[in-house]
Design a protein around this motif. Structure first.
Motif, short mmCIF file in Angstrom:
data_model
loop_
_atom_site.label_atom_id
_atom_site.label_comp_id
_atom_site.label_asym_id
_atom_site.label_seq_id
_atom_site.Cartn_x
_atom_site.Cartn_y
_atom_site.Cartn_z
N ASN A 13 0.82 -1.21 0.00
CA ASN A 13 0.00 0.00 0.00
C ASN A 13 0.85 1.26 0.00
O ASN A 13 0.52 2.24 -0.68
N HIS A 14 1.93 1.25 0.79
CA HIS A 14 2.85 2.40 0.77
C HIS A 14 3.38 2.64 -0.64
O HIS A 14 3.47 3.78 -1.11
N THR A 15 3.76 1.56 -1.32
CA THR A 15 4.31 1.69 -2.68
C THR A 15 3.28 2.33 -3.60
O THR A 15 3.60 3.22 -4.41
N ASN A 16 2.03 1.90 -3.51
CA ASN A 16 0.97 2.50 -4.34
C ASN A 16 0.81 3.98 -4.05
O ASN A 16 0.63 4.79 -4.97
N VAL A 17 0.86 4.34 -2.77
CA VAL A 17 0.74 5.75 -2.40
C VAL A 17 1.92 6.55 -2.95
O VAL A 17 1.74 7.64 -3.52
N LEU A 18 3.13 6.03 -2.81
CA LEU A 18 4.32 6.73 -3.29
C LEU A 18 4.26 6.94 -4.80
O LEU A 18 4.62 8.01 -5.32
N MET A 19 3.82 5.91 -5.50
CA MET A 19 3.72 6.04 -6.97
C MET A 19 2.65 7.05 -7.35
O MET A 19 2.80 7.79 -8.34
N HIS A 20 1.58 7.10 -6.57
CA HIS A 20 0.53 8.11 -6.82
C HIS A 20 1.08 9.52 -6.64
O HIS A 20 0.85 10.40 -7.49
N VAL A 21 1.84 9.73 -5.58
CA VAL A 21 2.42 11.05 -5.32
C VAL A 21 3.45 11.40 -6.39
O VAL A 21 3.54 12.55 -6.84
N GLN A 22 4.20 10.40 -6.81
CA GLN A 22 5.20 10.62 -7.85
C GLN A 22 4.58 11.25 -9.09
O GLN A 22 5.19 12.12 -9.75
N GLY A 23 3.35 10.87 -9.39
CA GLY A 23 2.70 11.39 -10.59
C GLY A 23 2.48 12.89 -10.56
O GLY A 23 2.39 13.53 -11.62
N TYR A 24 2.39 13.49 -9.38
CA TYR A 24 2.19 14.94 -9.28
C TYR A 24 3.40 15.73 -9.81
O TYR A 24 3.27 16.91 -10.14
N PHE A 25 4.57 15.08 -9.86
CA PHE A 25 5.79 15.82 -10.22
C PHE A 25 6.30 15.50 -11.62
O PHE A 25 7.36 16.01 -12.01
N ARG A 26 5.58 14.70 -12.36
CA ARG A 26 6.05 14.34 -13.71
C ARG A 26 6.31 15.57 -14.58
O ARG A 26 7.31 15.61 -15.31
N PRO A 27 5.44 16.58 -14.58
CA PRO A 27 5.70 17.73 -15.46
C PRO A 27 6.97 18.51 -15.09
O PRO A 27 7.61 19.11 -15.97
N GLN A 28 7.33 18.53 -13.81
CA GLN A 28 8.45 19.36 -13.36
C GLN A 28 9.80 18.64 -13.44
O GLN A 28 10.85 19.28 -13.59
N LEU A 29 9.80 17.32 -13.31
CA LEU A 29 11.06 16.59 -13.20
C LEU A 29 11.63 16.22 -14.56
O LEU A 29 10.90 15.93 -15.50
#
Length: 318
Positions: free
Chosen positions: A242-258
């Motif tokens: 579940n932590h991994t799923n949450v982390l991957m979800h948050v990761q998606g918020y930064f795709r445009p900037q990174l």
């Protein structure tokens, strides 16, 4: 949430010499690590009903009526069931302000689970009981986080307990400040990622319950039921998956900037956590770095990133 949180505790765990043998069971996690953040309210049920220290040992006994009785283990096995029952029933009514309770393991008054239950007049027993005072706590406040000193040596159980304590404290403070539908919805929103890390199916059920809030005539009744469901959901330990799923979800918020190398580095760090090669703190630290560099208002208010004081070091070994 800088205010100290009210937490009940078996008095012997604070080092008070209240046990049957005149000793104590000082619990270092409570006295050394938690004390700066919580306001302990110590209780010794056996002393509270008038027993001295030292005193003859007590035990739980299952009599012919199939009820559990509290008896002295020697010298005739005299009963104290009625005294402990009356006192416990009255005492727990004054504890609704608590946000957690630390209990002495194996105690016939305070044990949470696997307390020895003896057969009459023998030493035959099963580890199947709950201390009499603790049973009243569970009945009076089913939402209250309860844990034993022994179980809290497990880092995952310790982290889960403290996450529940801090969530309940924030919820209770919100309730006391004047309950509104808006505040309840905001609270639920702040806890989305944290709840997803504990139990995704129950989070979706809770979301449907939040959506049904307008159907309730009494907001207090609704909040009471929401608190029960919230604490039940959080009683499930957060899992690596579940932590991994949450982390991957948050990761998606930064795709445009990174940049591509940054995205790859973050993805690898999350995967190393998923495989057990890195602690949870590693990807969370990197995500918090990007949150500071590229602020996002919804992420900034998520309790997932700071569910309790960092000084407790509860995510270091996860």
């Amino acid at each position: 949430m800088s205010e100290k949180i009210p937490v009940g505790i078996s008095a012997c765990l604070l080092g008070d010499s209240v046990r049957f043998d005149g000793g104590h069971k000082r619990f270092a996690f409570a006295t050394d690590e938690l004390a700066p953040f919580v306001r302990f309210e110590p209780v010794c049920p056996e002393m509270a009903i008038g027993l001295p220290t030292p005193r003859p040992a007590l035990r739980l006994v299952k009599q012919g009526d199939e009820q559990i009785h509290l008896c002295f283990s020697k010298d005739g096995g005299e009963e104290l069931t009625d005294e402990m029952t009356r006192w416990s029933a009255e005492r727990v009514k004054s504890l609704h302000h608590l946000c957690g309770y630390l209990l002495c393991a194996k105690s016939p008054s305070c044990g949470l689970e696997r307390v020895r239950v003896y057969e009459p007049d023998t030493n035959n027993n099963r580890k199947a009981g709950t201390g009499i005072f603790t049973a009243f706590l569970q009945k009076e406040m089913p939402w209250l986080p309860l844990e034993e000193d022994g179980r809290l040596h497990d880092h995952a159980i310790r982290e889960n307990f403290m996450a529940r304590v801090y969530a309940l404290h924030e919820f209770n403070e919100m309730w006391r400040s004047g309950l509104t539908r808006h505040k309840l919805i905001e609270f639920h929103s702040r806890y989305k990622l944290l709840l997803l890390s504990h139990a995704q199916d129950e989070y979706r059920e809770l979301g449907r319950f939040v959506a049904a809030m307008p159907q309730w005539d009494s907001l207090d009744d609704y909040a009471f039921e929401y608190r029960n469901r919230l604490m039940h959901l959080m009683s499930h330990k957060a899992s690596r998956r579940n932590h991994t799923n949450v982390l991957m979800h948050v990761q998606g918020y930064f795709r445009p900037q990174l940049s591509s190398p940054q995205r790859q580095e973050l993805a690898q760090l999350i995967d190393r956590y998923r495989c057990g090669l890195q602690p949870l703190l590693a990807p969370i630290t990197m995500l918090k770095h990007y949150m500071a560099e590229y602020p996002h208002p919804w992420l900034a208010q998520q309790r997932y990133f700071d569910p309790y004081p960092e000084a407790l070091r509860l995510r270091y070994g996860q």
